[in-house]
Design an enzyme around this catalytic site. Structure first.
Site, short mmCIF file in Angstrom:
data_model
loop_
_atom_site.label_atom_id
_atom_site.label_comp_id
_atom_site.label_asym_id
_atom_site.label_seq_id
_atom_site.Cartn_x
_atom_site.Cartn_y
_atom_site.Cartn_z
N GLU A 128 0.83 -1.21 0.00
CA GLU A 128 0.00 0.00 0.00
C GLU A 128 0.86 1.26 0.00
O GLU A 128 0.46 2.30 -0.54
CB GLU A 128 -0.96 0.00 1.20
CG GLU A 128 -2.06 -1.04 1.12
CD GLU A 128 -3.04 -0.82 -0.02
OE1 GLU A 128 -3.32 0.36 -0.35
OE2 GLU A 128 -3.53 -1.81 -0.59
N HIS A 279 3.14 -10.59 17.10
CA HIS A 279 3.83 -11.80 17.54
C HIS A 279 5.24 -11.90 16.99
O HIS A 279 6.15 -12.35 17.68
CB HIS A 279 3.05 -13.06 17.14
CG HIS A 279 3.65 -14.30 17.72
ND1 HIS A 279 4.53 -15.09 17.02
CD2 HIS A 279 3.53 -14.85 18.96
CE1 HIS A 279 4.92 -16.09 17.79
NE2 HIS A 279 4.33 -15.96 18.97
N LYS A 320 8.70 -12.93 26.48
CA LYS A 320 8.81 -11.99 25.36
C LYS A 320 8.96 -10.54 25.83
O LYS A 320 9.39 -9.68 25.09
CB LYS A 320 7.60 -12.14 24.44
CG LYS A 320 7.54 -13.53 23.80
CD LYS A 320 6.22 -13.81 23.11
CE LYS A 320 6.19 -15.23 22.57
NZ LYS A 320 4.86 -15.58 22.01
#
Length: 360
Positions: A128, A279, A320
């Protein structure tokens, strides 16, 4: 006659003392005039998501402060990535709709001035940007008829309208580049990856409106592990019939992004939206036992168990985000607040950040 003691005890229950340093709720007083900076500063003590926004601004300013700290000689030299020479490596992730929207210009500003170190987005978040260099996207409405739009060759992204001719222009621009990439693969042994392809497309677009032109100019790696999931995938599919054989290696890219995280002195995550980008950045930071700083901005809820809606504390459980970190999630639609965040963080510290760039 006295009130029942049970009611008195229930209604007039005494309070314990709250800590002296606990922030007190107070909003902005417009009797002080119109001062956008002061209004945004007051969000910290406004409550609800305004306070979360204020905390996100603080968290990102901490990332910037740490990024500007000098790195000891030899730190981060295990990898060739230049971003490791900063005191905090900043990962920016966003979904494709934000490039379709006017938030693209805020993201382009960050890439133009090399204010972030790593970008992760989806296929749409790549294509885009290039398509908007070739033709315009327009403001429509959310409730336009899908059937009528299809008959007119108009695609809808929320309340944005993209003429299908834009994708035809994209094909005409892209196909010769894919031919050249295949030629270089076959004659020079070039091993293409999604990040190398994005780097090449940023060079070829040669347009200062483009996010990825500036990522190319400033050598900011852009990762898109699902690069085929969009118009780019359509064009690669069509190209495989015209001129078959082009290969993209995703394994090299996963090694590269993980290495960026592993060898970072500190790391910070700014993630707009959810899904793959959220993620992919988080999992790379697992390789270093978690990011030091994190800001999530999305409207996702956690009750369905999705990673998109998961709170930062769930990421802490996976390693994480570090256990001593103070991550922030803002429940908001990113077009409403990300330009305000940029104004109070990166743009506010532009002189220092661009001075750092000039010394690279």
């Amino acid at each position: 006659m006295t009130a029942p003691s049970v009611a008195v005890e229930a209604v007039l229950k005494p309070s314990c003392e709250l800590p002296e340093d606990m922030p007190k709720i107070r909003g902005y007083d417009f009797n002080q005039g119109v001062d956008l900076h002061a209004v945004l500063k007051s969000y910290l003590t406004t409550g609800f998501q305004a306070s979360s926004l204020g905390q996100a601004i603080q968290q990102i300013n901490t990332m910037i402060e740490k990024r500007l700290e000098p790195v000891d000689e030899g730190e981060g030299k295990e990898s060739s990535e230049s971003s490791h020479e900063s005191g905090c490596t900043i990962f920016l992730g966003y979904t494709s709709n934000l490039i379709s929207s006017g938030v693209r210009e805020s993201i382009r500003y960050l890439a133009e001035h090399k204010m972030v170190d790593v970008i992760v987005t989806t296929a749409g978040g790549i294509e885009e940007d290039f398509i908007k260099c070739l033709a315009d996207t327009y403001l429509g409405e959310f409730d336009l008829s899908g059937k009528q739009l299809r008959q007119s060759g108009i695609n809808r992204i929320g309340n944005l309208l993209v003429p299908n001719d834009n994708y035809c222009k994209f094909e005409n621009w892209l196909m010769p580049i894919l031919d050249q990439m295949l030629l270089e693969q076959n004659t020079e042994g070039t091993r293409w990856t999604p990040s190398k392809m994005i780097h090449r497309l940023g060079k070829e677009i040669n347009n200062t409106d483009s996010v990825y032109y500036w990522a190319y100019k400033n050598n900011i790696p852009v990762f898109s592990p699902a690069l085929t999931d969009g118009s780019l995938g359509d064009m690669l599919y069509f190209h495989s019939f015209k001129n078959p054989g082009l290969v993209l290696d995703i394994v090299e890219d996963i090694c590269r992004i993980n290495s960026v995280a592993v060898f970072a002195k500190r790391s910070g995550m700014i993630i707009l939206g959810g899904g793959l980008v959220k993620h992919h950045i988080s999992n790379a930071n697992l390789m270093r036992n978690g990011a030091d700083y994190a800001v999530y901005i999305n409207t996702g809820q956690e009750f369905d168990g999705s990673d998109s809606g998961a709170k930062p504390d769930e990421a802490i459980s996976w390693g994480k985000i570090r256990t001593d970190a103070k991550p922030v999630k803002v429940y908001a639609e990113a077009t409403l607040i990300f330009p305000l965040i940029v104004a109070e963080t990166f743009a506010k510290h532009a002189d220092k950040l661009t001075a750092e760039k000039k010394t690279d």
